[in-house]
Write an enzyme that holds these catalytic residues in place. Structure first.
Site, short mmCIF file in Angstrom:
data_model
loop_
_atom_site.label_atom_id
_atom_site.label_comp_id
_atom_site.label_asym_id
_atom_site.label_seq_id
_atom_site.Cartn_x
_atom_site.Cartn_y
_atom_site.Cartn_z
N LYS A 1 0.84 -1.21 0.00
CA LYS A 1 0.00 0.00 0.00
C LYS A 1 0.87 1.26 0.00
O LYS A 1 0.63 2.19 -0.75
CB LYS A 1 -0.91 0.05 1.25
CG LYS A 1 -1.85 -1.11 1.40
CD LYS A 1 -2.81 -0.90 2.56
CE LYS A 1 -2.18 -0.87 3.92
NZ LYS A 1 -1.60 -2.15 4.38
N ARG B 1 -9.06 0.75 9.64
CA ARG B 1 -8.63 -0.61 9.93
C ARG B 1 -9.66 -1.37 10.75
O ARG B 1 -9.44 -2.54 11.08
CB ARG B 1 -7.32 -0.58 10.70
CG ARG B 1 -6.07 -0.83 9.83
CD ARG B 1 -4.88 -0.63 10.71
NE ARG B 1 -3.71 -1.35 10.38
CZ ARG B 1 -2.63 -0.80 9.79
NH1 ARG B 1 -2.67 0.43 9.38
NH2 ARG B 1 -1.56 -1.52 9.60
N ARG C 1 11.89 -6.71 5.11
CA ARG C 1 11.71 -5.30 4.76
C ARG C 1 12.62 -4.42 5.63
O ARG C 1 12.76 -4.66 6.82
CB ARG C 1 10.24 -4.96 5.04
CG ARG C 1 9.84 -3.56 4.86
CD ARG C 1 8.36 -3.45 4.73
NE ARG C 1 7.69 -3.33 6.01
CZ ARG C 1 6.42 -2.99 6.15
NH1 ARG C 1 5.67 -2.77 5.08
NH2 ARG C 1 5.87 -2.89 7.32
N ARG D 1 11.91 -2.36 11.25
CA ARG D 1 10.88 -1.92 12.19
C ARG D 1 10.71 -2.95 13.29
O ARG D 1 10.75 -4.15 13.03
CB ARG D 1 9.55 -1.74 11.46
CG ARG D 1 9.40 -0.41 10.79
CD ARG D 1 8.21 -0.35 9.87
NE ARG D 1 6.95 -0.84 10.44
CZ ARG D 1 5.78 -0.73 9.83
NH1 ARG D 1 5.70 -0.16 8.64
NH2 ARG D 1 4.69 -1.21 10.39
N ARG E 1 0.33 -9.42 13.87
CA ARG E 1 -0.27 -8.35 13.06
C ARG E 1 -1.21 -8.94 12.00
O ARG E 1 -2.25 -8.37 11.70
CB ARG E 1 0.83 -7.52 12.37
CG ARG E 1 1.49 -6.55 13.34
CD ARG E 1 2.77 -6.01 12.76
NE ARG E 1 2.56 -5.09 11.67
CZ ARG E 1 3.47 -4.83 10.74
NH1 ARG E 1 4.65 -5.42 10.77
NH2 ARG E 1 3.22 -3.97 9.78
P1 AMP Z 1 1.41 0.36 9.26
O1 AMP Z 1 2.67 1.10 9.01
O2 AMP Z 1 0.26 0.83 8.44
O3 AMP Z 1 1.60 -1.14 9.18
O4 AMP Z 1 1.01 0.68 10.78
C1 AMP Z 1 1.89 0.38 11.86
C2 AMP Z 1 1.12 0.29 13.15
O5 AMP Z 1 0.48 1.53 13.42
C3 AMP Z 1 -0.02 -0.73 13.16
O6 AMP Z 1 0.43 -2.04 13.42
C4 AMP Z 1 -0.88 -0.17 14.30
O7 AMP Z 1 -0.31 -0.43 15.56
C5 AMP Z 1 -0.78 1.33 14.05
N1 AMP Z 1 -1.86 1.80 13.14
C6 AMP Z 1 -1.70 2.33 11.89
N2 AMP Z 1 -2.89 2.66 11.36
C7 AMP Z 1 -3.82 2.31 12.27
C8 AMP Z 1 -5.24 2.38 12.30
N3 AMP Z 1 -5.95 2.87 11.27
N4 AMP Z 1 -5.87 1.92 13.42
C9 AMP Z 1 -5.18 1.44 14.46
N5 AMP Z 1 -3.85 1.34 14.50
C10 AMP Z 1 -3.16 1.78 13.42
#
Ligand code: AMP
Length: 219
Positions: free
Chosen positions: A13, A88, A127, A160, A171
């Site tokens: 994404k 989400r 990654r 990360r 996750r």
């Molecule tokens: P991402 O980089 O999109 O994988 O997001 C990393 C982390 O940020 C996720 O595993 C969640 O802990 C938090 N996060 C990001 N977006 C959301 C969301 N819309 N709702 C809840 N937690 C989020």
């Protein structure tokens, strides 16, 4: 262009959103990037979000909904945005619908990227990310020693915390339980399209463009 890019972690994404942003100048709203920046700067949001993120859990809905509300309050973002990582949960999607209605804006589409689970696990665990600009690399690009720092900004590349194997599985479980049900939510709106995220980056980008052109003649 007002779209949501949807899919599990590691599906691409962020990469696709960055390509679309370069091409159309839309505002890329990545909740993951916003939260990581907040954690890095130890802001009140970052302090609240840190423990959830490190454990691979979702940050509570009320926090996320206020964050998006704030992001969408800018004139630029309202005109043209790519949402990456939000919504989400069904509660977030409902809140977003209400925000759109209040602001009088319409979503052009929800584009869902799909990849096999084993591919997601392998992509996430190999990654690496730039600490400064968030650009993503794969371990294979680094292994031959050609790339040692971010080619875009010279920033340090790191893994990360939530891309470590034990957190990746969690996750994905969180995605299956809390996020995947949103597909049905958006399918009912009639503007939901799923594409094959296993294809090469340029090809996926082209498929997204095709959908956007089909949905909207002026994109
Ligand atoms: P991402 O980089 O999109 O994988 O997001 C990393 C982390 O940020 C996720 O595993 C969640 O802990 C938090 N996060 C990001 N977006 C959301 C969301 N819309 N709702 C809840 N937690 C989020």
């Amino acid at each position: 262009m007002r779209i949501i890019l949807f899919g599990p972690p590691g599906v691409g994404k962020g990469t696709q959103a960055k390509l679309l942003t370069q091409e159309f100048g839309a505002v890329h709203i990545s909740t993951g990037d916003l939260l990581r920046e907040a954690v890095k700067n130890e802001t009140p949001l970052g302090v609240k979000a840190k423990q959830y993120m490190e454990g691979g859990n979702l940050v509570p809905d009320d926090i996320m909904i206020s964050l998006i509300q704030e992001m969408l309050s800018s004139e630029n973002a309202r005109k043209s945005f790519i949402l990456d990582g939000f919504p989400r949960t069904v509660a977030q999607a409902r809140a977003l619908d209400e925000m759109f209605e209040r602001m009088g804006i319409a979503l052009d589409g929800v584009i869902s990227l799909r990849v096999d689970h084993d591919v997601v696990i392998s992509r996430l665990s190999t990654r690496r990310m730039c600490r400064k600009c968030g650009r993503i690399y794969s371990l294979s690009q680094l292994e031959n020693g050609q790339i040692t720092v971010c080619t875009a900004c010279g920033g340090e590349l790191y893994q990360r915390e939530d891309d470590k194997p034990e957190t990746i599985r969690h996750r994905l479980d969180v995605y299956l339980e809390q996020t995947k049900p949103l597909k049905e939510f958006y399918r009912q709106t009639g503007r939901f399209t799923q594409i094959d995220g296993m294809q090469e980056i340029g090809y996926v980008h082209k498929m997204i463009l095709d959908i956007l052109y089909k949905n909207k003649s002026h994109v």
